[in-house]
Design an enzyme around this catalytic site. Structure first.
Site, PDB file in Angstrom:
ATOM      1  N   GLU A   1      20.237   7.515 -42.286  1.00 35.57           N
ATOM      2  CA  GLU A   1      20.727   8.948 -42.591  1.00 35.57           C
ATOM      3  C   GLU A   1      21.117   8.957 -44.057  1.00 35.57           C
ATOM      4  O   GLU A   1      20.837  10.348 -44.360  1.00 35.57           O
ATOM      5  CB  GLU A   1      21.802   9.393 -41.645  1.00 35.57           C
TER       6      GLU A   1
ATOM      7  N   ASP B   1      19.839   6.508 -37.914  1.00 36.85           N
ATOM      8  CA  ASP B   1      20.720   5.653 -38.600  1.00 36.85           C
ATOM      9  C   ASP B   1      20.396   5.277 -40.153  1.00 36.85           C
ATOM     10  O   ASP B   1      21.140   4.517 -40.943  1.00 36.85           O
ATOM     11  CB  ASP B   1      21.223   4.255 -37.983  1.00 36.85           C
TER      12      ASP B   1
ATOM     13  N   LYS C   1      25.006   2.553 -33.808  1.00 31.37           N
ATOM     14  CA  LYS C   1      25.455   1.324 -34.170  1.00 31.37           C
ATOM     15  C   LYS C   1      26.223   0.438 -33.112  1.00 31.37           C
ATOM     16  O   LYS C   1      26.859   0.977 -32.267  1.00 31.37           O
ATOM     17  CB  LYS C   1      26.256   1.510 -35.338  1.00 31.37           C
TER      18      LYS C   1
ATOM     19  N   ASP D   1      29.731   7.212 -39.865  1.00 29.38           N
ATOM     20  CA  ASP D   1      28.472   7.140 -39.609  1.00 29.38           C
ATOM     21  C   ASP D   1      28.302   6.374 -38.152  1.00 29.38           C
ATOM     22  O   ASP D   1      28.526   4.990 -38.233  1.00 29.38           O
ATOM     23  CB  ASP D   1      27.729   6.387 -40.656  1.00 29.38           C
TER      24      ASP D   1
ATOM     25  N   LYS E   1      26.130   9.995 -52.015  1.00 28.97           N
ATOM     26  CA  LYS E   1      26.006   9.894 -50.357  1.00 28.97           C
ATOM     27  C   LYS E   1      27.518  10.282 -50.075  1.00 28.97           C
ATOM     28  O   LYS E   1      28.118   9.193 -50.185  1.00 28.97           O
ATOM     29  CB  LYS E   1      25.461   8.794 -50.119  1.00 28.97           C
TER      30      LYS E   1
ATOM     31  N   ARG F   1      19.572   8.231 -46.828  1.00 30.27           N
ATOM     32  CA  ARG F   1      18.617   8.752 -47.783  1.00 30.27           C
ATOM     33  C   ARG F   1      18.134  10.211 -47.462  1.00 30.27           C
ATOM     34  O   ARG F   1      17.498  10.881 -48.496  1.00 30.27           O
ATOM     35  CB  ARG F   1      17.270   7.875 -47.753  1.00 30.27           C
TER      36      ARG F   1
ATOM     37  N   ASP G   1      31.198   5.165 -45.488  1.00 22.81           N
ATOM     38  CA  ASP G   1      29.909   5.270 -45.717  1.00 22.81           C
ATOM     39  C   ASP G   1      29.938   6.529 -46.887  1.00 22.81           C
ATOM     40  O   ASP G   1      28.513   6.880 -47.192  1.00 22.81           O
ATOM     41  CB  ASP G   1      29.219   5.691 -44.561  1.00 22.81           C
TER      42      ASP G   1
END
Length: 495
Positions: free
Chosen positions: A346, A344, A274, A267, A262, A348, A285
């Protein structure tokens, strides 16, 4: 800092470090030093109640009878418990101690240890590895560092009678350290410098190490039907990328092992924004993609006898007018549809298409994905272990053993149909969140739907990719976690 393997001749300058094993007599080099000091070393040990316990350090300033200016002893614990991680921690501890004391050069004795399950060459190599990992710095953006803020230690020699064999072992460890350094650098970089295109460019530079690197842009991904990955990046001015790295060190027709990372280079949470506090950490991230990149470099640098593939889904999750919304439904490369309930969640979505692409194109022996996926894994495991999710017992056991050996430990959590039901959607094949409970598990259940039956494991590294404070072999915020684990997995099982 220059780390070298040296002869077992006592140095005449700098600092000398003598490892000690709990519950036994002095190791040979320490015995020789004690003799030169007319028993002074043993007297100092007794006065300080130094017994060689793991983590203990004894500082003997300007010892008489020995040419060095400073003498240290560092505990390794009981002989049977001396492992790779313990040796590296001891050396890393001493690097920090020596820099604090403003020492410029040091030597450490790598004597054989009876009852330890390591050769004398491996003992030397792992002491060197610990020093190398501890020497890492990410300070290129400082413009006015004072001299006392900079490390002083420039030379670190590991003394051993098994010099030739230790040098070969250190070559391998040094290659792995290159991978760890790269992974740390990537995680530490600011998001205005490291974004999908620039990350991909750094990967392209690894062709100099023998890796084959391809970069797919948004138009190519659109043709492949990667609506899940592309939806995450549609709110950013930065173009999303899919990077494919290949190392071909095994038999020509042998199936590769595959690692998928990933790579959300920043993010914000998207429309499901967030909280502002701590959002700066979201530059990390992409820790999963960093680990995969570092692993591929390590395998190439040590010329691993395996075919390996690394696939990175690189996106930036931003909340502009074109961003993905809660309630949107996207179609993944697999053809499965996904209802977006939280933008959020995201990571996956990125991995869904990256995993499907990997299994579809490469038909690998297995796939392992790494991702800073859920805050829930921090609640469950803290910063000590990564979460391991898999329906494959053999691969899970291999990862667990590799984790114990490398010091990058994992803890397996359950999966099953009851959890899978939590991501059922009223409007699509699935939704991208499963509710408050079992958040890390439902994320894994989501990913499992894109593996197409290929042996697979998911590592949630949200608690291990970066850290709140320095550790002996990991002095920076970004840890480079995962490189040593995956390298050990390959070395022990697939070469």
């Amino acid at each position: 800092m220059n780390v070298t393997i040296a002869t077992a001749t006592l140095p005449k300058t700098g600092a000398l470090i003598l490892p000690a094993v709990e519950g036994t007599s002095l190791l040979p080099t320490a015995e020789a030093v004690d003799k030169a000091m007319s028993g002074g070393l043993k007297r100092a040990m007794k006065a300080a109640d130094f017994k060689g316990k793991a983590g203990q350090v004894l500082d003997v300033v300007a010892p008489e009878g020995v040419g060095v200016s400073r003498l240290y002893m560092v505990g390794l614990g009981a002989a049977r418990s001396v492992k790779q991680a313990g040796l590296e921690t001891a050396a890393g501890t001493m690097v920090a101690r020596l820099n604090a004391a403003r020492v410029k050069q040091a030597s450490i004795a790598a004597d054989p240890i009876a009852d330890a399950d390591l050769s004398d060459a491996d003992i030397a190599a792992h002491l060197a590895m610990g020093a190398q990992l501890a020497a890492y710095r990410f300070d290129g953006y400082f413009t006015k560092q004072k001299p006392d803020q900079k490390p002083t230690l420039t030379k670190f020699a590991v003394m051993t009678k098994a010099q030739a064999r230790a040098k070969k072992a250190w070559e391998i460890q040094s290659a792995i350290a290159q991978g760890v350094y790269l992974a740390r650098d990537l995680v530490n970089e600011p998001p205005n410098i490291l974004y999908p295109e620039s990350f991909a460019k750094k990967c392209k530079a690894l062709t100099s190490h023998g890796l084959k690197v391809e970069v797919l842009g948004e138009k190519q991904m659109e043709k492949l039907g990667m609506g899940s990955l592309l939806g995450v990046g549609q709110g950013s001015v930065r173009e999303s990328q899919l990077v494919v790295m290949r190392w071909e060190g095994g038999a020509q027709n042998a199936k590769p092992v595959a690692f998928v990372g990933k790579g959300v280079t920043f993010d914000t949470g998207g429309i499901s924004l967030k909280p502002g506090a701590g959002m700066e950490d979201m530059k990390g991230d992409m820790g999963g993609a960093a680990a995969v990149t570092g692993t591929m470099l390590a395998l190439a640098a040590r010329k691993a006898k395996v075919n390996a593939v690394g696939v990175l889904g690189l996106v930036e999750n931003m909340p502009d007018a074109g961003a993905q919304r809660p309630g949107d439904i996207v179609t993944s490369m697999s053809g499965q549809t996904i209802e977006i309930q939280n933008t959020d969640a995201e990571g996956r979505l990125v991995l869904a298409d990256a995993l499907w692409y990997t299994q579809d194109r490469f038909k690998p022996r297995f796939m392992i994905d790494l991702a800073t996926l859920t805050g829930a894994i921090l609640v469950a495991l803290g910063e000590e272990h990564a979460g391991l999710f898999s329906e494959n017992d053999k691969l899970s056991d291999q990862l667990s053993e590799a984790g114990k050996a490398s010091g990058e430990t994992v803890w397996r959590l359950p999966m099953g149909d009851a959890y899978d039901k939590l991501i059922k959607s009223k409007f699509a094949d699935m939704r991208n969140i499963g509710g408050r409970n079992a958040g890390s598990i439902t994320a894994a259940q989501f990913l499992n739907r894109f593996t197409n039956g290929v042996p697979w494991a998911h590592l949630d590294i949200a608690g291990t990719a970066w850290q709140s404070g320095a550790k002996p072999t990991s002095p920076s915020w970004g840890t480079g976690w995962g490189v040593r684990l995956l390298n050990r997995l390959v070395a022990d099982n697939f070469e």
